[in-house]
Design a protein around this motif. Structure first.
Motif, PDB file in Angstrom:
ATOM      1  N   MET C   1      43.220  24.783  48.299  1.00 56.63           N
ATOM      2  CA  MET C   1      43.579  25.756  49.328  1.00 56.63           C
ATOM      3  C   MET C   1      44.980  26.272  49.061  1.00 56.63           C
ATOM      4  SD  MET C   1      40.994  25.840  51.231  1.00 56.63           S
ATOM      5  CE  MET C   1      41.213  26.364  52.913  1.00 56.63           C
ATOM      6  N   GLY C   2      45.154  27.550  49.330  1.00 58.26           N
ATOM      7  CA  GLY C   2      46.485  28.118  49.162  1.00 58.26           C
ATOM      8  C   GLY C   2      46.432  29.486  48.515  1.00 58.26           C
ATOM      9  N   LEU C   3      47.615  30.064  48.402  1.00 56.44           N
ATOM     10  CA  LEU C   3      47.709  31.406  47.828  1.00 56.44           C
ATOM     11  C   LEU C   3      48.681  31.382  46.664  1.00 56.44           C
ATOM     12  CD1 LEU C   3      47.303  34.557  48.010  1.00 56.44           C
ATOM     13  CD2 LEU C   3      49.326  34.564  49.473  1.00 56.44           C
ATOM     14  N   LEU C   4      48.250  31.955  45.550  1.00 56.96           N
ATOM     15  CA  LEU C   4      49.113  32.080  44.386  1.00 56.96           C
ATOM     16  C   LEU C   4      49.267  33.570  44.056  1.00 56.96           C
ATOM     17  CD1 LEU C   4      50.339  30.669  41.657  1.00 56.96           C
ATOM     18  CD2 LEU C   4      48.218  31.602  40.717  1.00 56.96           C
ATOM     19  N   VAL C   5      50.493  33.999  43.941  1.00 57.38           N
ATOM     20  CA  VAL C   5      50.730  35.409  43.621  1.00 57.38           C
ATOM     21  C   VAL C   5      51.704  35.492  42.462  1.00 57.38           C
ATOM     22  CG1 VAL C   5      51.685  37.597  44.460  1.00 57.38           C
ATOM     23  CG2 VAL C   5      50.344  36.167  45.999  1.00 57.38           C
ATOM     24  N   GLU C   6      51.285  36.181  41.409  1.00 56.95           N
ATOM     25  CA  GLU C   6      52.186  36.468  40.275  1.00 56.95           C
ATOM     26  C   GLU C   6      51.856  37.878  39.833  1.00 56.95           C
ATOM     27  OE1 GLU C   6      51.072  33.667  37.328  1.00 56.95           O
ATOM     28  OE2 GLU C   6      52.138  32.002  38.254  1.00 56.95           O
ATOM     29  N   ILE C   7      52.594  38.859  40.311  1.00 58.90           N
ATOM     30  CA  ILE C   7      52.212  40.238  39.995  1.00 58.90           C
ATOM     31  C   ILE C   7      53.400  41.069  39.544  1.00 58.90           C
ATOM     32  CG2 ILE C   7      50.151  40.415  41.431  1.00 58.90           C
ATOM     33  CD1 ILE C   7      51.944  41.598  43.615  1.00 58.90           C
ATOM     34  N   LYS C   8      53.058  42.100  38.738  1.00 63.42           N
ATOM     35  CA  LYS C   8      54.056  43.088  38.321  1.00 63.42           C
ATOM     36  C   LYS C   8      53.454  44.463  38.536  1.00 63.42           C
ATOM     37  CE  LYS C   8      56.480  40.328  34.944  1.00 63.42           C
ATOM     38  NZ  LYS C   8      56.651  39.985  33.540  1.00 63.42           N
ATOM     39  N   LYS C   9      54.276  45.378  38.981  1.00 67.96           N
ATOM     40  CA  LYS C   9      53.785  46.753  39.142  1.00 67.96           C
ATOM     41  C   LYS C   9      54.968  47.705  39.043  1.00 67.96           C
ATOM     42  CE  LYS C   9      51.320  49.704  42.484  1.00 67.96           C
ATOM     43  NZ  LYS C   9      50.277  50.256  41.614  1.00 67.96           N
ATOM     44  N   LYS C  10      54.784  48.727  38.207  1.00 65.50           N
ATOM     45  CA  LYS C  10      55.834  49.749  38.067  1.00 65.50           C
ATOM     46  C   LYS C  10      55.687  50.753  39.207  1.00 65.50           C
ATOM     47  CE  LYS C  10      58.069  50.545  33.741  1.00 65.50           C
ATOM     48  NZ  LYS C  10      58.407  49.135  33.707  1.00 65.50           N
ATOM     49  N   LEU C  11      56.826  51.040  39.870  1.00 61.42           N
ATOM     50  CA  LEU C  11      56.802  52.000  40.969  1.00 61.42           C
ATOM     51  C   LEU C  11      57.907  53.020  40.737  1.00 61.42           C
ATOM     52  CD1 LEU C  11      56.493  49.378  43.779  1.00 61.42           C
ATOM     53  CD2 LEU C  11      54.749  51.042  43.221  1.00 61.42           C
ATOM     54  N   LYS C  60      39.766  31.354  45.029  1.00 63.86           N
ATOM     55  CA  LYS C  60      39.009  32.558  44.673  1.00 63.86           C
ATOM     56  C   LYS C  60      39.965  33.538  44.003  1.00 63.86           C
ATOM     57  CE  LYS C  60      37.601  35.636  47.939  1.00 63.86           C
ATOM     58  NZ  LYS C  60      36.801  36.146  49.054  1.00 63.86           N
ATOM     59  N   VAL C  61      39.616  33.978  42.781  1.00 62.81           N
ATOM     60  CA  VAL C  61      40.465  34.924  42.068  1.00 62.81           C
ATOM     61  C   VAL C  61      40.263  36.319  42.663  1.00 62.81           C
ATOM     62  CG1 VAL C  61      41.037  35.956  39.853  1.00 62.81           C
ATOM     63  CG2 VAL C  61      40.339  33.562  39.971  1.00 62.81           C
ATOM     64  N   LEU C  62      41.319  36.866  43.242  1.00 62.56           N
ATOM     65  CA  LEU C  62      41.217  38.215  43.814  1.00 62.56           C
ATOM     66  C   LEU C  62      41.566  39.262  42.780  1.00 62.56           C
ATOM     67  CD1 LEU C  62      42.987  37.747  47.276  1.00 62.56           C
ATOM     68  CD2 LEU C  62      40.623  37.293  46.653  1.00 62.56           C
ATOM     69  N   PHE C  63      42.527  38.861  41.932  1.00 63.38           N
ATOM     70  CA  PHE C  63      42.981  39.806  40.920  1.00 63.38           C
ATOM     71  C   PHE C  63      43.422  39.019  39.705  1.00 63.38           C
ATOM     72  CE2 PHE C  63      46.440  42.108  38.818  1.00 63.38           C
ATOM     73  CZ  PHE C  63      45.828  43.313  38.559  1.00 63.38           C
ATOM     74  N   ASP C  64      43.015  39.482  38.538  1.00 70.04           N
ATOM     75  CA  ASP C  64      43.480  38.870  37.295  1.00 70.04           C
ATOM     76  C   ASP C  64      43.423  39.939  36.224  1.00 70.04           C
ATOM     77  OD1 ASP C  64      43.842  37.516  34.877  1.00 70.04           O
ATOM     78  OD2 ASP C  64      43.118  35.639  35.779  1.00 70.04           O
ATOM     79  N   SER C  65      44.613  40.410  35.801  1.00 72.46           N
ATOM     80  CA  SER C  65      44.621  41.543  34.867  1.00 72.46           C
ATOM     81  C   SER C  65      44.032  41.135  33.523  1.00 72.46           C
ATOM     82  CB  SER C  65      46.039  42.077  34.702  1.00 72.46           C
ATOM     83  OG  SER C  65      46.907  41.041  34.289  1.00 72.46           O
ATOM     84  N   GLU C  66      44.198  39.871  33.151  1.00 73.06           N
ATOM     85  CA  GLU C  66      43.676  39.457  31.849  1.00 73.06           C
ATOM     86  C   GLU C  66      42.164  39.370  31.860  1.00 73.06           C
ATOM     87  OE1 GLU C  66      45.579  35.916  30.306  1.00 73.06           O
ATOM     88  OE2 GLU C  66      47.512  36.962  30.490  1.00 73.06           O
ATOM     89  N   LYS C  67      41.636  38.815  32.928  1.00 74.33           N
ATOM     90  CA  LYS C  67      40.174  38.687  33.006  1.00 74.33           C
ATOM     91  C   LYS C  67      39.515  39.918  33.612  1.00 74.33           C
ATOM     92  CE  LYS C  67      40.322  33.667  33.438  1.00 74.33           C
ATOM     93  NZ  LYS C  67      40.581  32.716  34.529  1.00 74.33           N
ATOM     94  N   LYS C  68      40.339  40.924  33.845  1.00 74.91           N
ATOM     95  CA  LYS C  68      39.838  42.184  34.402  1.00 74.91           C
ATOM     96  C   LYS C  68      39.082  41.961  35.715  1.00 74.91           C
ATOM     97  CE  LYS C  68      40.346  44.988  30.484  1.00 74.91           C
ATOM     98  NZ  LYS C  68      41.769  44.699  30.391  1.00 74.91           N
ATOM     99  N   ILE C  69      39.658  41.120  36.539  1.00 75.39           N
ATOM    100  CA  ILE C  69      39.069  40.921  37.869  1.00 75.39           C
ATOM    101  C   ILE C  69      39.916  41.690  38.871  1.00 75.39           C
ATOM    102  CG2 ILE C  69      38.567  39.238  39.692  1.00 75.39           C
ATOM    103  CD1 ILE C  69      38.205  37.162  37.452  1.00 75.39           C
ATOM    104  N   ASN C  70      39.283  42.453  39.712  1.00 79.53           N
ATOM    105  CA  ASN C  70      40.010  43.164  40.763  1.00 79.53           C
ATOM    106  C   ASN C  70      39.049  43.392  41.921  1.00 79.53           C
ATOM    107  OD1 ASN C  70      41.839  44.592  42.253  1.00 79.53           O
ATOM    108  ND2 ASN C  70      41.668  46.469  41.041  1.00 79.53           N
TER     109      ASN C  70
END
Lengths: 223, 256, 358
Positions: C1-11, C60-70
């Motif tokens: 249980m828990g939330l893991l966030v590691e994200i990058k985004k150019k704005l 549950k993977v919500l987003f994973d740029s490497e595995k192309k999950i979104n």
């Protein structure tokens, strides 16, 4: 005065608004969701063009498309046996093209003024895109969309220039109210023309009144 | 910025005045022709250059409009020497009211009422009674367009009018009628032979049968107030020469 | 249980680079306006897409740029309380709460009724959002999120739209209501007090980067970074030079201060919270003062608050004063009013209160 121009005009404007309304909403939604600002600007320019061009230019372009000696017109005639020019559908086509920008712009404006947070909130609540469109976007955009539809209807009703070029002026078939008025005035029959004019003015007034009703009507949830 | 705009306006003004200066009279004489709009191409493109080549000392100016409007202008004292009308009606009215030099009036040309079809039309329309084979027929509105009046007259005499009007698209001027046929929007149309001659996109299939329609005569005459009757006379004579007749014929007229 | 966030985004203007993970505790995200807080929430909710990284919620993977999950937002099961609540203006309270529920009619009705009771919205069922007060609107929005049993609840500036005199009461109410919800809670705010009250864990965001992550109390006590100290509300910060293992020079204040712990080599700034000064009863000897972190104060301005005075002052013995030389001392009114030494004011900076910052 004959009834046929009135009936033809009402038929034409009604058929035209059915297409314009759906097409306008569909295209507006599509354009609103385009990410690239540049593409949006160019597309918006093209889609608005019929509004600012002289109707004769639109008529000319339509003739280039549907004229029986032009590729598309020829194809339709030779393979499907359909002659668009000088037929009733031509009046509808002219009205759709001329009135489309009004519908499109109104719908686009209505969509764009919806708080994007509402759509995001709906998404996080698990609502499908379709449900969001019908339950959130459309109800909130309705006043603008309806107003646009009414204006587009009125514009379609008044279409003259492009219609004369691709639909001709055939009594009981393509002679709409504006064409009837022009024909009567050219012939010096001011009295006959004035009857048609009164009818057009009445319909137009009704339409403007309806538009105001829609835009000014206080929605119950805003009280 | 403001200065620039003012400069620009001054420049525009100066240019517009320069245009006025051109009107200064010279030793040459000048005549003004008022001609029916249907004569514009022919007169502008060929006849005036031809005439000035022959008579370099006579300048010719021309104004074009519907015969009815030109009649009104002459009645109101417009500075016109020669009137070329598309119909006897206007000429006769002017003559009766004393605006024309009576014996100068000549019936110069005849225009024919013709049945036209688009060049590649497949409806097999060969004579006037075939007109009913067309799905759509283009004619001028008889209520406002002279060519339409003639078309109605011819068709009425041929007992076709009642059926034709059912599928007729009524143009508010004869050019519109011509273009409808040229684009193939209508399968047949009735116009003047001069109109038919102005485009390659239509084909003349028949002239209105003899006696079915009154003749379309283009008369020409000198206006009484002309200040240079001699030059006007020279122009009138020039119009009746053989070489000019050929020019008229190339534009679809029949020279009398 | 828990939330893991590691994200990058150019704005436009900056790039987002956020990473943290939580495990059941309430997490606060603190940062000034425009630091990327809302964008972070939007990326988690799935209405914005990061350029790269990973988001995992309860395994549950919500987003994973490497595995192309979104996953689309609809599949993420996330409750998002928008800053302006984003209530649907054309729907009644009831309709707003029930809209997202995919249940049979009767059950839906029962569920909505239950929420209306729990959130004390009885009598408002058929009112439209703009007929409600700010607090009522907030409760509706919260009920709408919670009824849907999200795996995580994200609150975006939950109190910024409320009148300040209501804030305290509403904060307590919300805290109580949040007890109805068992799951992760993430609160975004630019307001330190809110975060301090609500959240056990804290992420500090500065210009899109998560610069600190840890226990809220620890971070407030020792922010470690210059920018973090500013964000957690440290008003007094000076450039500093290390003199020895246990002493530094506060360049902007003209002071030499002793520290409790050895000074880390990377220390470039030091800070002191406005409440942490110690008002001396008597004037110390000049020599002792210098050794004991004491400032002789030149009072610049006193601003009266409800319970406190904000006292702006400078070091009277520092000649090269500049714009950064003014310090702020917050003191309870009775303490200040009843001070014995009405002449020169001397403040001591306790060694343990000195924040050594990178």
């Amino acid at each position: 005065m004959q009834m046929s121009p009135i009936i033809i005009s009402m038929k034409t404007a009604s058929a035209a608004i059915a297409f314009t309304f759906l097409l306008g909403i569909f295209v507006a939604r599509w354009v609103v969701n385009i990410k690239s600002e540049k593409a949006k600007m160019v597309l918006d320019g093209i889609l608005t063009l019929p509004l600012v061009l002289p109707p004769t230019v639109v008529g000319f372009l339509l003739l280039i498309i549907f004229g029986v000696n032009r590729p598309i017109g020829k194809f339709l005639l030779e393979f499907l046996g359909v002659k668009i020019v000088f037929s009733w559908p031509a009046t509808v086509i002219a009205a759709v093209v001329i009135s489309f920008p009004l519908m499109y712009r109104s719908a686009r404006g209505a969509f764009e003024q919806i708080d994007p947070d509402l759509v995001m909130a709906a998404k996080t609540l698990g609502m499908s895109e379709r449900k969001i469109f019908w339950r959130i976007t459309m109800p909130l955009a309705l006043p603008g969309v309806a107003g646009g539809g009414i204006l587009a209807f009125a514009r379609g009703l008044g279409e003259f220039g492009a219609t004369a070029m691709i639909a001709g002026n055939i009594a009981h078939e393509t002679r709409t109210l504006p064409l009837a008025i022009y024909t009567e005035v050219a012939a010096g029959n001011m009295e006959a023309a004035s009857y048609y004019v009164i009818i057009v003015m009445s319909i137009s007034f009704l339409v403007v009144a309806l538009t105001n009703y829609f835009s000014l009507k206080e929605r119950k949830y805003l009280k | 910025m403001k200065k620039n705009i003012i400069m620009l306006m001054i420049i525009c003004l100066v240019f517009s005045l320069v245009g006025c200066g051109k009107n200064t009279p010279t030793d040459e004489s000048t005549i003004t022709i008022a001609a029916a709009a249907s004569l514009k191409n022919c007169v502008d493109d060929v006849l005036i250059p031809m005439f000035t080549e022959k008579y370099p000392d006579i300048q010719v100016k021309a104004t074009y409009d519907s015969s009815g409007k030109l009649q009104t202008q002459i009645e109101q004292g417009a500075d016109i020497d020669v009137f070329m009308s598309a119909s006897m009606k206007q000429m006769n009215e002017l003559a009766e009211k004393g605006f024309m030099i009576h014996d100068s009036i000549v019936e110069l040309l005849e225009n024919k009422i013709v049945l036209i079809v688009p060049v590649n039309n497949t409806k097999e329309i060969r004579e006037f009674k075939d007109i009913l084979k067309a799905d759509q027929i283009a004619i001028g509105d008889p209520a406002s367009v002279p060519a339409g009046q003639y078309a109605k007259e011819a068709l009425t005499n041929l007992n076709l009018w009642g059926q034709v009007i059912e599928k007729a698209s009524l143009g508010t001027n004869v050019t519109e009628v011509l273009n409808w046929v040229a684009e193939g929007s209508a399968d047949a149309g009735i116009v003047y032979s001069t109109d038919a001659a102005s485009t390659k996109k239509v084909k003349v299939v028949a002239e209105a049968p003899e006696g079915s329609v009154s003749k379309v005569i283009y008369p020409v005459g000198i206006v009484k107030t002309s200040k240079d009757e001699a030059s006007a006379k020279k122009f009138l004579d020039f119009l009746q020469t053989e070489e000019v007749k050929k020019v008229f014929e190339s534009y679809g007229f029949v020279a009398k | 249980m828990g939330l893991l966030v590691e994200i990058k985004k150019k704005l436009k203007g900056f790039s987002l680079d956020v990473s943290f993970s939580i495990d059941g505790e309430y997490l606060g995200i603190l940062g000034p306006s425009g630091s990327g807080k809302s964008m972070t929430l939007k990326c988690i909710a799935g209405v914005e897409t990061p350029d790269e990284g990973r988001i995992v919620l309860n395994g549950k993977v919500l987003f994973d740029s490497e595995k192309k999950i979104n996953l689309i937002p609809q599949e993420r099961n996330i409750g998002y309380l928008f800053q302006n609540y984003a209530l649907f203006p054309h729907m009644t309270v009831e309709e707003n709460i029930g809209l997202g529920l995919k249940l049979p009619k009767i059950e839906k009705k029962r569920k909505v009724k239950e929420m209306i009771e729990s959130f004390r919205l009885q009598g408002l069922e058929s009112k439209y959002p703009n007929q409600l007060s700010g607090g009522q609107q907030q409760r509706v929005a919260l009920a709408r999120c919670i009824v849907y049993k999200p795996d995580i609840l994200m609150l975006d500036e939950p109190f910024s739209a409320l009148d300040s005199h209501l804030k305290d009461q509403l904060q307590m109410e919300i805290l109580a209501l949040l007890k109805l919800y068992e799951g992760e809670v993430l609160v975004v705010s630019h307001n330190r007090d809110e975060i301090y009250k609500f959240c056990k864990k804290l992420v500090v965001l500065d210009q899109g980067k998560s610069i600190l992550f840890g226990e809220t109390k620890d971070i407030f006590r020792q922010p470690r970074l210059h920018s973090a100290a500013r964000i957690v509300g440290c008003k007094n910060i000076s450039r500093c030079e290390i003199i020895s293992a246990y002493s530094v020079r506060a360049v902007d204040w003209g002071l030499i201060l002793n520290t409790e712990h050895p000074v880390p080599d990377r220390t470039k700034y030091l800070g002191i919270q406005a409440h942490d000064f110690h008002l001396l009863k008597t004037s110390p000897d000049a020599g002792i003062a210098r050794q004991n972190n004491v400032i002789k104060c030149q009072i610049e301005k006193i601003v009266e608050g409800e319970l406190e005075y904000n006292i702006y002052f400078r070091n009277k013995e520092f000649a090269d004063a500049n714009g950064n030389s003014v310090l702020l001392y917050k003191v309870r009114k009775e303490l200040w009013d009843n001070r014995q030494n009405k002449g020169d004011v001397y403040l001591r900076i306790p060694e343990k209160s000195i924040l050594l910052l990178e």
